[in-house]
Design a protein around this motif. Structure first.
Motif, PDB file in Angstrom:
ATOM      1  N   GLU A   1       7.751  37.666  50.598  1.00  0.00           N
ATOM      2  CA  GLU A   1       6.892  39.022  50.469  1.00  0.00           C
ATOM      3  C   GLU A   1       5.840  38.149  49.214  1.00  0.00           C
ATOM      4  OE1 GLU A   1       6.413  41.524  52.021  1.00  0.00           O
ATOM      5  OE2 GLU A   1       8.170  42.130  52.470  1.00  0.00           O
ATOM      6  N   PRO A   2       5.095  36.678  49.706  1.00  0.00           N
ATOM      7  CA  PRO A   2       4.344  36.430  48.511  1.00  0.00           C
ATOM      8  C   PRO A   2       2.830  37.091  49.014  1.00  0.00           C
ATOM      9  CG  PRO A   2       4.422  35.422  50.177  1.00  0.00           C
ATOM     10  CD  PRO A   2       5.877  36.640  50.174  1.00  0.00           C
TER      11      PRO A   2
ATOM     12  N   SER B   1      -5.104  37.849  36.867  1.00  0.00           N
ATOM     13  CA  SER B   1      -4.742  38.253  37.618  1.00  0.00           C
ATOM     14  C   SER B   1      -3.161  38.270  38.823  1.00  0.00           C
ATOM     15  CB  SER B   1      -6.030  38.509  38.142  1.00  0.00           C
ATOM     16  OG  SER B   1      -6.304  37.432  40.101  1.00  0.00           O
ATOM     17  N   VAL B   2      -3.207  39.120  39.350  1.00  0.00           N
ATOM     18  CA  VAL B   2      -1.930  38.861  40.354  1.00  0.00           C
ATOM     19  C   VAL B   2      -1.976  38.080  41.417  1.00  0.00           C
ATOM     20  CG1 VAL B   2      -0.394  40.408  41.927  1.00  0.00           C
ATOM     21  CG2 VAL B   2      -0.996  41.645  40.297  1.00  0.00           C
ATOM     22  N   GLY B   3      -3.116  37.882  41.565  1.00  0.00           N
ATOM     23  CA  GLY B   3      -3.597  36.895  42.762  1.00  0.00           C
ATOM     24  C   GLY B   3      -3.243  35.383  42.139  1.00  0.00           C
ATOM     25  N   GLN B   4      -3.873  35.128  41.077  1.00  0.00           N
ATOM     26  CA  GLN B   4      -3.584  33.997  40.501  1.00  0.00           C
ATOM     27  C   GLN B   4      -2.308  34.164  40.246  1.00  0.00           C
ATOM     28  OE1 GLN B   4      -5.702  34.549  37.013  1.00  0.00           O
ATOM     29  NE2 GLN B   4      -7.816  33.572  37.155  1.00  0.00           N
ATOM     30  N   GLN B   5      -1.328  34.457  39.519  1.00  0.00           N
ATOM     31  CA  GLN B   5      -0.264  34.358  39.327  1.00  0.00           C
ATOM     32  C   GLN B   5       0.675  34.084  40.662  1.00  0.00           C
ATOM     33  OE1 GLN B   5       1.799  38.089  37.176  1.00  0.00           O
ATOM     34  NE2 GLN B   5       0.453  38.039  35.808  1.00  0.00           N
TER      35      GLN B   5
ATOM     36  N   SER C   1      -6.474  42.730  51.784  1.00  0.00           N
ATOM     37  CA  SER C   1      -6.709  41.891  53.154  1.00  0.00           C
ATOM     38  C   SER C   1      -7.014  40.691  52.686  1.00  0.00           C
ATOM     39  CB  SER C   1      -7.090  42.797  54.691  1.00  0.00           C
ATOM     40  OG  SER C   1      -7.216  42.465  55.956  1.00  0.00           O
ATOM     41  N   ASP C   2      -8.436  40.648  52.641  1.00  0.00           N
ATOM     42  CA  ASP C   2      -9.545  39.552  52.291  1.00  0.00           C
ATOM     43  C   ASP C   2      -8.163  38.375  51.512  1.00  0.00           C
ATOM     44  OD1 ASP C   2     -11.285  40.098  54.054  1.00  0.00           O
ATOM     45  OD2 ASP C   2     -12.560  41.115  51.782  1.00  0.00           O
ATOM     46  N   THR C   3      -7.930  38.353  50.675  1.00  0.00           N
ATOM     47  CA  THR C   3      -6.827  37.941  49.741  1.00  0.00           C
ATOM     48  C   THR C   3      -5.782  37.087  49.744  1.00  0.00           C
ATOM     49  OG1 THR C   3      -7.967  38.646  47.660  1.00  0.00           O
ATOM     50  CG2 THR C   3      -5.987  37.577  47.007  1.00  0.00           C
TER      51      THR C   3
ATOM     52  N   THR D   1       8.976  39.112  43.010  1.00  0.00           N
ATOM     53  CA  THR D   1       8.738  38.874  41.279  1.00  0.00           C
ATOM     54  C   THR D   1       8.085  37.929  40.974  1.00  0.00           C
ATOM     55  OG1 THR D   1      11.534  38.943  40.791  1.00  0.00           O
ATOM     56  CG2 THR D   1      10.833  41.319  41.940  1.00  0.00           C
ATOM     57  N   LEU D   2       7.870  36.907  41.223  1.00  0.00           N
ATOM     58  CA  LEU D   2       7.640  35.742  40.978  1.00  0.00           C
ATOM     59  C   LEU D   2       8.190  35.195  39.634  1.00  0.00           C
ATOM     60  CD1 LEU D   2       3.512  37.304  40.160  1.00  0.00           C
ATOM     61  CD2 LEU D   2       4.861  35.813  42.428  1.00  0.00           C
TER      62      LEU D   2
END
Length: 219
Positions: free
Chosen positions: A167-168, A143-147, A174-176, A87-88
């Motif tokens: 589970e990060p 964004s979620v990816g940045q977080q 898939s690409d990210t 959950t970060l």
């Protein structure tokens, strides 16, 4: 570095998880795979000392969890383990830089490994593919990816011996996911650190040098 033997955990509802023997050396990249509910997060929590040991042994270098108090386990976790939560657990109103700096807030040992905090944060941000312009941006604007990358930088700050990742990539496409894992593997110090990641996504196995499938041990 890490040795787990005879580890079992029984939940309040009576369900019991029996874990396999696990050994991890410095530089190792271990993936723990398995379906939801097979004990992946529980295993990480036991390794981190956040859950009390019930049955079995966990040894981390010279530390033996069975003989350690909750206070000593908290100190071990703060000094030696970087944790990437599913959950970060980022603080939304704090900036990227402030969230990353939280990684060493409770550890003098990890602070002592850093000569210049701002320079080290900049290094991690660059290694993980984040633009340095976001350093002063509140994380809730990312964004979620940045977080995800901010959470990784926080865990890596101060070079803890062991990185635990829960589970990060679960919220990434898939690409990210591929880009993210490449950045994570390059950012951690393979000469001194080890990483254990848990995931239900078996397709990420090529990024690791060893894989344990908990489905094979689930009872």
């Amino acid at each position: 570095m890490l040795h787990i033997l005879g580890l079992e955990y029984c939940y309040d509802n009576g369900k019991k998880i029996v874990f396999p023997e696990i050994g991890v050396q410095r530089g190792q990249r271990l993936l723990i795979s398995g379906f939801s509910g097979c004990g992946k997060t529980t295993l990480l929590s036991l390794i981190a000392g956040a859950l009390k040991l019930q049955t079995g042994d966990i040894k981390f270098d010279s530390y033996d969890y069975s003989s350690m108090s909750s206070l000593l386990l908290d100190r071990l976790r703060a000094d030696h383990i970087g944790y990437i939560f599913q959950t970060l657990n980022l603080i939304p109103f704090l900036s990227v830089s402030e969230n990353i700096a939280l990684g060493i807030r409770f550890s003098q040992a990890r602070k002592s490994r850093i000569n210049n905090l701002n320079q080290e944060i900049n290094r991690l941000v660059a290694a993980l593919g984040l633009d340095k312009e976001v350093l002063n941006t509140p994380v809730n604007r990312l964004s979620v990816g940045q977080q995800q990358r901010v959470a990784v930088a926080r865990a890596l700050l101060g070079k803890p011996d062991l990185i635990l990742a829960d589970e990060p990539t679960s919220a990434l496409d898939s690409d990210t996911t591929k880009k993210f894992l490449n950045e994570v593997m390059e950012a951690f110090d393979s000469s001194k650190q080890a990483i254990i990641m848990v995931s239900h996504d078996a397709s990420i196995a090529p990024y690791f040098d060893s894989v344990i499938d908990l489905n094979e041990h689930y009872a």
